[in-house]
Design a protein around this motif. Structure first.
Motif, PDB file in Angstrom:
ATOM      1  N   VAL A 167       0.831  -1.204   0.000  1.00 13.78           N
ATOM      2  CA  VAL A 167       0.000   0.000   0.000  1.00 13.78           C
ATOM      3  C   VAL A 167       0.867   1.256   0.000  1.00 13.78           C
ATOM      4  O   VAL A 167       0.517   2.283  -0.564  1.00 13.78           O
ATOM      5  CB  VAL A 167      -0.961  -0.009   1.206  1.00 13.78           C
ATOM      6  CG1 VAL A 167      -0.188  -0.034   2.519  1.00 13.78           C
ATOM      7  CG2 VAL A 167      -1.891   1.186   1.161  1.00 13.78           C
ATOM      8  N   MET A 168       2.022   1.183   0.656  1.00  9.75           N
ATOM      9  CA  MET A 168       3.035   2.240   0.603  1.00  9.75           C
ATOM     10  C   MET A 168       4.371   1.585   0.941  1.00  9.75           C
ATOM     11  O   MET A 168       4.400   0.452   1.427  1.00  9.75           O
ATOM     12  CB  MET A 168       2.708   3.397   1.546  1.00  9.75           C
ATOM     13  CG  MET A 168       2.586   3.067   3.001  1.00  9.75           C
ATOM     14  SD  MET A 168       2.193   4.510   4.059  1.00  9.75           S
ATOM     15  CE  MET A 168       0.443   4.711   3.768  1.00  9.75           C
ATOM     16  N   ASP A 169       5.466   2.276   0.666  1.00  6.74           N
ATOM     17  CA  ASP A 169       6.756   1.615   0.876  1.00  6.74           C
ATOM     18  C   ASP A 169       7.050   1.445   2.364  1.00  6.74           C
ATOM     19  O   ASP A 169       6.494   2.140   3.216  1.00  6.74           O
ATOM     20  CB  ASP A 169       7.883   2.381   0.171  1.00  6.74           C
ATOM     21  CG  ASP A 169       8.150   3.720   0.807  1.00  6.74           C
ATOM     22  OD1 ASP A 169       8.908   3.753   1.789  1.00  6.74           O
ATOM     23  OD2 ASP A 169       7.604   4.724   0.328  1.00  6.74           O
ATOM     24  N   GLN A 170       7.939   0.494   2.659  1.00  8.79           N
ATOM     25  CA  GLN A 170       8.167   0.108   4.049  1.00  8.79           C
ATOM     26  C   GLN A 170       8.811   1.213   4.882  1.00  8.79           C
ATOM     27  O   GLN A 170       8.601   1.284   6.091  1.00  8.79           O
ATOM     28  CB  GLN A 170       9.019  -1.164   4.088  1.00  8.79           C
ATOM     29  CG  GLN A 170       8.296  -2.383   3.533  1.00  8.79           C
ATOM     30  CD  GLN A 170       9.052  -3.670   3.763  1.00  8.79           C
ATOM     31  OE1 GLN A 170      10.235  -3.662   4.060  1.00  8.79           O
ATOM     32  NE2 GLN A 170       8.365  -4.788   3.628  1.00  8.79           N
ATOM     33  N   THR A 171       9.569   2.081   4.238  1.00  9.86           N
ATOM     34  CA  THR A 171      10.160   3.204   4.978  1.00  9.86           C
ATOM     35  C   THR A 171       9.071   4.110   5.522  1.00  9.86           C
ATOM     36  O   THR A 171       9.109   4.534   6.685  1.00  9.86           O
ATOM     37  CB  THR A 171      11.100   4.013   4.064  1.00  9.86           C
ATOM     38  OG1 THR A 171      12.069   3.143   3.493  1.00  9.86           O
ATOM     39  CG2 THR A 171      11.806   5.111   4.836  1.00  9.86           C
ATOM     40  N   ALA A 172       8.074   4.412   4.681  1.00  7.14           N
ATOM     41  CA  ALA A 172       6.959   5.260   5.105  1.00  7.14           C
ATOM     42  C   ALA A 172       6.164   4.587   6.218  1.00  7.14           C
ATOM     43  O   ALA A 172       5.780   5.234   7.206  1.00  7.14           O
ATOM     44  CB  ALA A 172       6.053   5.563   3.914  1.00  7.14           C
TER      45      ALA A 172
END
Length: 234
Positions: A192-197
C-alpha cells in the motif's frame, strides 16, 4: 473531525487513467474537493507524486543512474504541484508550493516553520520534490511532512477503495481490510506504501487512511470522519 490533514495524491491519479500527463478536467475536480475541505475549516497540506511523468524506479529509468533518475522524478512532482496550485488559485484560494529542491522562480524553499505559518494563515500548502533526496519515495515524503507539520492524520488517495490482501485488479478473491496496523502491513508485506513510510508512521504513532479518490466527494467525507477505505492504526 480533523483540524489539520496531509493529503497524499499520486501522480497517476492526476492523469485520470490516461497514464501520462495531467487531466485538466480531473485536476479541477480535485481542486474543488480540496476547496470544500478548506471551507469546512480544516487546514490542508498536500504531497503530490510524479508517476504520471517519471519515476526513478520505472521501466524507462532502468538503464539510468538511480540518483539521476530519482532527481528527474522529484522534478516531475514540481510540475504536478504547480498545476494543482493553479487549479486551486482559480477558485480564489491562497496556495503555496514549497519545494525540497530550491527553485526560487517557481516555488518557495521548504522551511518547516514557514509551512506551519502558511497553514495557520489558512493557506493551502503543496509540498513538492519529495524529501529532496534520492532513494526516498513520495510516500515517505508524505509521512515525513505529516509529522513535521503535526497533522492529525495522513490521507492517501488512491485508485482503489482501501487496502486489500492482494491487488484487487488482478485477484478477484482479494479481501479488504477495514482496519489494520502498521505492523501487520509490514508482516504481510502489503504494497500500500513503501516500508520506509510505514515504519516512520508506526514509530511516530500517526494514523492514516487509504481511500479511493475516484468517487467525487470522498476527500470531504474522510475529513468529516466518515468510515471510508481502510484505517491504518499505530
Amino acid at each position: 473531525m480533523y483540524k489539520r490533514v496531509l493529503l497524499k495524491l499520486s501522480g497517476e491519479a492526476l492523469a485520470a487513467g490516461k497514464g501520462f500527463g495531467i487531466d485538466a478536467v480531473f485536476i479541477h475536480k480535485i481542486a474543488a474537493e480540496i476547496a470544500a475541505v478548506h471551507a469546512a475549516g480544516c487546514e490542508i497540506a498536500i504531497v503530490v507524486g510524479g508517476g504520471n511523468f517519471f519515476r526513478g524506479v520505472a521501466q524507462q529509468a532502468i538503464d539510468m543512474d538511480r540518483v539521476a533518475a530519482d532527481h528527474m522524478g522529484m522534478l516531475s512532482t514540481v510540475i504536478n504541484a504547480i498545476a494543482l496550485q493553479d487549479a486551486i488559485e482559480k477558485l480564489g484560494l491562497f496556495c503555496r508550493v514549497m519545494s525540497a529542491i530550491e527553485m526560487h522562480q517557481v516555488a518557495e524553499p521548504y522551511i518547516r516553520r514557514r509551512a506551519m505559518r502558511h497553514l495557520e494563515k489558512r493557506r493551502i500548502v503543496i509540498f513538492a520534490a519529495g524529501t529532496g533526496n534520492p532513494y526516498f519515495s513520495t510516500d515517505t515524503a508524505a509521512s515525513l511532512r505529516a509529522m513535521e507539520i503535526k497533522a492529525d492524520v495522513l490521507l492517501k488517495a488512491t485508485s482503489v477503495d482501501g487496502i486489500y490482501s492482494a491487488d484487487p485488479k488482478l485477484d478477484p478473491t482479494a479481501t479488504k481490510y477495514e482496519e489494520i496496523s502498521y505492523m501487520d502491513i509490514l508482516k504481510l508485506n502489503l504494497r500500500v506504501m513503501d516500508q520506509t513510510a510505514v515504519s516512520l508512521l508506526k514509530d511516530n504513532n500517526l494514523p492514516s487512511i487509504v481511500f479511493s479518490m475516484k468517487v467525487p466527494g470522498n476527500i470531504v467525507r474522510v475529513v468529516n470522519g466518515e468510515k471510508l477505505g481502510s484505517l491504518i492504526i499505530p
